[in-house]
Enzyme design. Structure first.
Site, PDB file in Angstrom:
ATOM      1  N   TYR A 171       3.578  12.128   2.063  1.00 53.90           N
ATOM      2  CA  TYR A 171       2.566  11.096   1.870  1.00 53.90           C
ATOM      3  C   TYR A 171       1.667  11.378   0.670  1.00 53.90           C
ATOM      4  O   TYR A 171       0.794  10.580   0.373  1.00 53.90           O
ATOM      5  CB  TYR A 171       1.720  10.926   3.148  1.00 53.90           C
TER       6      TYR A 171
ATOM      7  N   TRP B 182       0.839  -1.210   0.000  1.00 53.30           N
ATOM      8  CA  TRP B 182       0.000   0.000   0.000  1.00 53.30           C
ATOM      9  C   TRP B 182       0.871   1.256   0.000  1.00 53.30           C
ATOM     10  O   TRP B 182       0.540   2.256  -0.653  1.00 53.30           O
ATOM     11  CB  TRP B 182      -0.906   0.003   1.236  1.00 53.30           C
ATOM     12  N   HIS B 183       1.995   1.194   0.704  1.00 52.60           N
ATOM     13  CA  HIS B 183       2.825   2.388   0.839  1.00 52.60           C
ATOM     14  C   HIS B 183       3.458   2.830  -0.469  1.00 52.60           C
ATOM     15  O   HIS B 183       3.752   4.008  -0.649  1.00 52.60           O
ATOM     16  CB  HIS B 183       3.921   2.176   1.898  1.00 52.60           C
ATOM     17  N   GLY B 184       3.699   1.907  -1.380  1.00 53.57           N
ATOM     18  CA  GLY B 184       4.308   2.337  -2.624  1.00 53.57           C
ATOM     19  C   GLY B 184       4.336   1.247  -3.665  1.00 53.57           C
ATOM     20  O   GLY B 184       4.367   0.049  -3.324  1.00 53.57           O
TER      21      GLY B 184
ATOM     22  N   PHE C 169       1.336   8.645  -1.849  1.00 52.59           N
ATOM     23  CA  PHE C 169       0.657   7.374  -1.572  1.00 52.59           C
ATOM     24  C   PHE C 169      -0.814   7.418  -1.947  1.00 52.59           C
ATOM     25  O   PHE C 169      -1.400   8.441  -2.006  1.00 52.59           O
ATOM     26  CB  PHE C 169       0.807   7.002  -0.103  1.00 52.59           C
TER      27      PHE C 169
END
Lengths: 173, 380
Positions: free
Chosen positions: B377, B242-244, B380
């Site tokens: 962020y 999910w983060h990247g 994201f």
């Protein structure tokens, strides 16, 4: 509730007072002395200046041009090079020649559109060169852009935008 | 429900993971499929999470009392929409019901303004310079020496916290001004004594979401410790993804999962290290794993980590700003010795002292407001 409303007024007033104070200090002790085109004075032996972007900065060796000084900066928009040249010529009447290397990208429509765009690159240019502009009616200045508003407030009213980055310049970092 | 969830995930996958999929296809098939360079809608990862949670809970019948206006308010409440805190409908929709609370009140504006000023300061005065230094060092990662590698990694670790928590403070502060209490997102994470503790303090709303909707769907109490550790591993694997859109993020998630599992194993075995040793190991682990976050690829990460832990190369230090060590020291003191924003807000009183501090923080933030960097962020 009254104590909270009083607190809000004190905070807002103090913030405004601090900004005004910082602006006065900025205008007379920082913007004025540092961002001043009148400081652009070269030695009398400098008869030729080289301006422009990386093409000028990296391809003109002053060792081979007598009395030349290369003040070109990589990434400098030609638009600002024009105002830079104006300031240099005004303060250095001994200059006889101005050399500028131009590539198609410097005169493409893209370059003009890039000015006062409100993005990081155009903001950086505006904050570095805006003080050189001696004609604010220039049609290429996007009057309502955040770049123009922020730069105008900083260089004409002394508002303390960008002090952190400026301090790095001043301490030669 | 599954159709709705699938639709949301498809949109997220399209915007965020198309180029990642092409990269992998090119790698496997030895092909040269062109990258699509799709522009990512800001905050898509965040509002997709909120939408999925809402859909799942609606299916469970937990949202039947909500009206359309409250739903739209939930999905468009701008302060936290783009970078969190990730809000669960149960946290906020009941607050919308009582509209009187949302009317402007001096107390809310004062408290929210104080927190907003703290957030601005964290973002503009601390995170941005540190982030600049870290990014410019990692752009030439394969030239850094030991000292520069540590300085860049620590700079990024600190900037990441101040960036995210600064945004959260601003969002929560704005929420308070509108009379809406948003959930806390950071609770002094760098004071944590182990990775399990760290993840209870770091990006708490994300952890809660992943706990509620991933971990609990995998974990089965009746199946023993292995299932518990497996659920943790799966949760962190998904968190990394999910983060990247990159394998460095996935590996980051896996390593964090392994560290959290190790922490739980030690807790279960009742093995407790002295606090300073435990904290040092945890913090170094956080810094080292952050390298995967910021480095361009595994090669750069490997190079920087080897330089960091070899303690062998201290010559030709050029990628270290003069005031960077002072900034790092200041940042460490702030995260370790000072109360966090929520604690500061609890101590807040409408006094002249607090008015002066707030005014000073807002003015100082303005000092650095020209080069507006995006929030970390936002990617994201």
């Amino acid at each position: 509730m009254k104590k909270y409303s009083t607190w809000i007024y004190i905070t807002a007033g103090s913030t405004l007072a601090l900004i005004i104070l910082a602006s006065i200090i900025g205008k007379y002790f920082f913007v004025g002395p540092v961002y001043n085109p009148a400081l652009f004075k070269f030695e009398d032996s400098t008869k030729t200046v080289i301006i422009g972007a990386s093409h000028s900065a990296t391809s003109m060796d002053t060792d081979y041009i007598e009395g030349a000084l290369n003040v070109a900066m990589s990434g400098e928009p030609l638009y600002f090079s024009y105002y830079k040249a104006k300031a240099l010529l005004k303060n250095n009447p001994q200059i006889k020649d101005v050399i500028v290397a131009i590539s198609p990208i410097h005169v493409a429509q893209y370059s003009d559109k890039y000015l006062f765009q409100g993005n990081a690159g155009s903001r950086s240019s505006a904050m570095s060169y805006y003080y050189l502009i001696d004609d604010l009616s220039d049609p290429l200045i996007n009057k309502l852009s955040s770049d123009n508003i922020i730069a105008y407030l900083k260089f004409h009213w002394g508002l303390p935008f960008n002090y952190m980055s400026d301090l790095k310049v001043v301490v030669n970092y | 429900m599954w159709l709705g969830v699938l639709l949301n995930i498809t949109l997220l996958a399209y915007y965020k993971y198309t180029d990642f999929a092409i990269f992998n296809l090119n790698l496997i098939l030895d092909s040269t499929l062109p990258y699509q360079n799709i522009l990512l809608p800001i905050g898509i990862s965040f509002f997709t999470f909120q939408l999925i949670a809402f859909l799942v809970d609606s299916y469970r019948g937990e949202t039947k009392d909500y009206g359309l206006v409250n739903y739209l308010m939930f999905m468009t409440f701008f302060p936290q929409l783009i970078v969190g805190p990730i809000v669960h409908h149960k946290d906020v929709v009941p607050q919308y019901e009582n509209l009187k609370q949302a009317l402007p009140r001096y107390k809310n504006i004062a408290r929210g303004g104080f927190l907003f000023a703290i957030g601005c300061t964290k973002k503009l005065l601390i995170a941005d310079p540190l982030s600049n230094w870290a990014q410019s060092a990692f752009d030439v990662a394969d030239t850094l020496n030991t000292l520069e590698s540590w300085a860049a990694s620590l700079s990024y670790t600190l900037s990441y916290y101040f960036d995210l928590s600064g945004y959260a403070d601003m969002a929560i502060g704005l929420g308070i001004m509108f009379g809406i209490k948003l959930p806390m997102n950071f609770n002094s994470p760098y004071k944590a004594r182990n990775f399990a503790d760290y993840w209870r303090r770091w990006h708490m709303t994300l952890s809660k979401f992943l706990g509620d909707y991933i971990f609990r769907n995998v974990y089965d109490k009746t199946k023993g410790d292995f299932n518990f550790y497996l659920a943790l591993f799966v949760t962190f694997f998904i968190s990394g993804f999910w983060h990247g859109a990159g394998w460095t993020f996935v590996v980051w998630g896996i390593i964090n999962g392994v560290f959290v599992i190790a922490s739980h194993m030690m807790i279960k075995a009742k093995k407790r290290l002295p606090f300073f040793l435990a904290w040092t190991m945890t913090f170094i682990g956080v810094i080292a794993t952050r390298v995967l976050f910021v480095a361009n690829d595994f090669s750069d990460s490997y190079y920087v980590l080897v330089k960091m832990f070899s303690f062998s190369d201290f010559e030709n230090t050029t990628h270290l700003a003069i005031i960077q060590p002072l900034y790092l020291l200041f940042g460490m003191v702030l995260v370790l010795a000072f109360p966090n924003s929520s604690q500061l807000l609890e101590r807040y009183k409408p006094t002249v002292k607090y008015a002066g501090i707030t005014a000073l923080l807002l003015t100082l933030s303005l000092f650095n407001m020209s080069y507006v960097r995006g929030f970390l962020y936002f990617q994201f």
